[in-house]
Design a protein around this motif. Structure first.
Motif, PDB file in Angstrom:
ATOM      1  N   GLN A  98       0.812  -1.215   0.000  1.00  0.00           N
ATOM      2  CA  GLN A  98       0.000   0.000   0.000  1.00  0.00           C
ATOM      3  C   GLN A  98       0.850   1.271   0.000  1.00  0.00           C
ATOM      4  OE1 GLN A  98      -2.551   0.829   3.491  1.00  0.00           O
ATOM      5  NE2 GLN A  98      -4.252   0.851   2.034  1.00  0.00           N
ATOM      6  N   HIS A  99       1.956   1.277   0.746  1.00  0.00           N
ATOM      7  CA  HIS A  99       2.789   2.471   0.807  1.00  0.00           C
ATOM      8  C   HIS A  99       3.324   2.826  -0.578  1.00  0.00           C
ATOM      9  CE1 HIS A  99       3.844   1.721   5.345  1.00  0.00           C
ATOM     10  NE2 HIS A  99       2.557   1.621   5.093  1.00  0.00           N
ATOM     11  N   ASP A 139       0.578   4.051  -3.158  1.00  0.00           N
ATOM     12  CA  ASP A 139       0.020   5.356  -2.789  1.00  0.00           C
ATOM     13  C   ASP A 139       1.041   6.486  -2.871  1.00  0.00           C
ATOM     14  OD1 ASP A 139      -2.606   4.642  -2.354  1.00  0.00           O
ATOM     15  OD2 ASP A 139      -2.353   4.282  -0.210  1.00  0.00           O
ATOM     16  N   ARG A 145       0.113  10.071  -4.295  1.00  0.00           N
ATOM     17  CA  ARG A 145      -0.599  10.950  -3.376  1.00  0.00           C
ATOM     18  C   ARG A 145       0.375  11.661  -2.442  1.00  0.00           C
ATOM     19  NH1 ARG A 145      -4.690   7.677  -0.018  1.00  0.00           N
ATOM     20  NH2 ARG A 145      -5.337   7.163  -2.153  1.00  0.00           N
ATOM     21  N   ASP A 148       0.280   0.487 -10.996  1.00  0.00           N
ATOM     22  CA  ASP A 148      -0.876   1.047 -10.300  1.00  0.00           C
ATOM     23  C   ASP A 148      -1.875  -0.063  -9.977  1.00  0.00           C
ATOM     24  OD1 ASP A 148      -2.148   0.510 -12.727  1.00  0.00           O
ATOM     25  OD2 ASP A 148      -2.159   2.605 -13.365  1.00  0.00           O
ATOM     26  N   ARG A 149      -2.942   0.307  -9.308  1.00  0.00           N
ATOM     27  CA  ARG A 149      -3.924  -0.696  -8.891  1.00  0.00           C
ATOM     28  C   ARG A 149      -4.563  -1.396 -10.083  1.00  0.00           C
ATOM     29  NH1 ARG A 149      -3.888   3.103  -4.771  1.00  0.00           N
ATOM     30  NH2 ARG A 149      -4.015   2.219  -2.639  1.00  0.00           N
ATOM     31  N   GLU A 182      -4.431  -5.372   0.040  1.00  0.00           N
ATOM     32  CA  GLU A 182      -3.461  -4.293   0.211  1.00  0.00           C
ATOM     33  C   GLU A 182      -2.829  -4.450   1.585  1.00  0.00           C
ATOM     34  OE1 GLU A 182      -4.486  -0.359  -0.920  1.00  0.00           O
ATOM     35  OE2 GLU A 182      -5.200  -0.985  -2.908  1.00  0.00           O
TER      36      GLU A 182
END
Length: 318
Positions: free
Chosen positions: A228-229, A232, A235, A267-268, A288
């Protein structure tokens, strides 16, 4: 489990590593075969291998020119690496096959990063030749084989200016390269070669398959574990002042990565394309994990997911 040069054991470790990562007595009920990404080797998987529950035996494939195989020739393609892996792992796989000493014994697959692309190649070969399939698969923070890591500009830079590429793509590698002595230093040159040649193997395989349908479909649950880190990071950098030097670096990175309008490796949407590689939609599972790309390989959070799933196949999930 039969072991070969490409499937090293804890016994082969130097004494210092054995003290740091002591092994426990094991009575395996399931095996976990692991597939590394670029510039990776068995030693970097010791925490996972030795922390596995006593009912699980972990085996890590080590490619030519890596780890305990430093003097072997580099693979020229990911397909060639899969050929080597099937050869050195076949004695272990045959124990699971019809007539093997552990016929029908359960096993799973786990990859890290771009190693998932290679894992799919090997799974396809295993199904064709030995009619074997894993009971569960874990793609650990890496894309499927038809999702490139780099943009066209990024791939061109990797091919034409390795050091310039890594200054943007992975600055820590350049810092390590320079600390080791930089240009002309044998160890430093070997480090940068492992990263650059390794990434090219995976990237070129992904580019060859990016416009094609998946060549393999897993007939089991496939768990994608996303750091997740790392996913993301866009952002986080967007919150920096426009003149912050790290913001400028991230804007440069966006130009060389394959994820649309992102500086992340993937990316996701890219991770979720693993769903196309499963035989049934319900076989795809997305997680995640509260960690980053480098740490997830040995993360306790990742291990909790993996060993809970594996334990369910041998009655050890309590």
């Amino acid at each position: 489990m039969p072991r070969t040069i490409g499937l090293p054991t804890w016994a082969a470790l130097p004494d210092k590593a054995k003290k740091q990562f002591p092994e426990k007595s094991r009575k395996p009920m399931i095996r976990l075969y692991c597939f590394p990404g670029a510039a990776d080797n068995y030693m970097l998987w010791l925490e996972l291998a030795t922390s596995a529950p006593p009912w699980c035996e972990v085996a890590v494939y080590e490619p030519r020119a890596h780890g305990f195989r430093p003097d072997e020739a580099w693979d020229r393609s990911l397909e060639e690496r899969a050929e080597d892996a099937f050869r050195v792992m076949r004695p272990a796989f045959e124990t699971h096959a019809s007539g093997g000493v552990s016929e029908g014994a359960p096993f799973g697959f786990l990859s890290h990063g771009v190693g998932g692309q290679f894992m799919a190649l090997l799974a396809h070969r295993l199904k064709q030749e030995l009619n074997l399939e894993p009971l569960v698969v874990f793609a650990n923070d890496g894309p499927p084989p038809n999702v490139p890591t780099l943009s066209e500009d990024g791939y061109r830079l990797l091919c034409e200016d390795v050091l310039g590429f890594y200054k943007v793509f992975q600055p820590d590698t350049i810092l390590q390269y320079e600390k080791m002595g930089g240009k002309g230093n044998k160890a430093a040159e070997a480090l940068i070669q492992k990263w650059s040649r390794g990434l090219r193997l995976f990237e070129e395989h992904a580019r060859r398959g990016s416009q094609r349908k998946p060549y393999h479909q897993f007939g089991c649950d496939l768990h994608v574990l996303v750091a997740q880190h790392s996913v993301d990071m866009d952002r986080a950098f967007e919150e920096l002042d426009a003149l912050h030097p790290q913001r400028a670096w991230w804007e440069q990175r966006k130009k060389i990565t394959g994820a649309a309008e992102s500086g992340c490796n993937w990316d996701r949407d890219g991770f979720k394309k693993w769903a196309e590689w499963t035989a049934e939609p319900d076989d795809f599972h997305y997680h995640e994990v509260d960690t980053d790309h480098m740490t997830i390989k040995n993360s306790p959070l990742m291990r909790d997911i993996v060993f809970k799933e594996l334990g369910g196949f041998c009655g050890m999930d309590d």
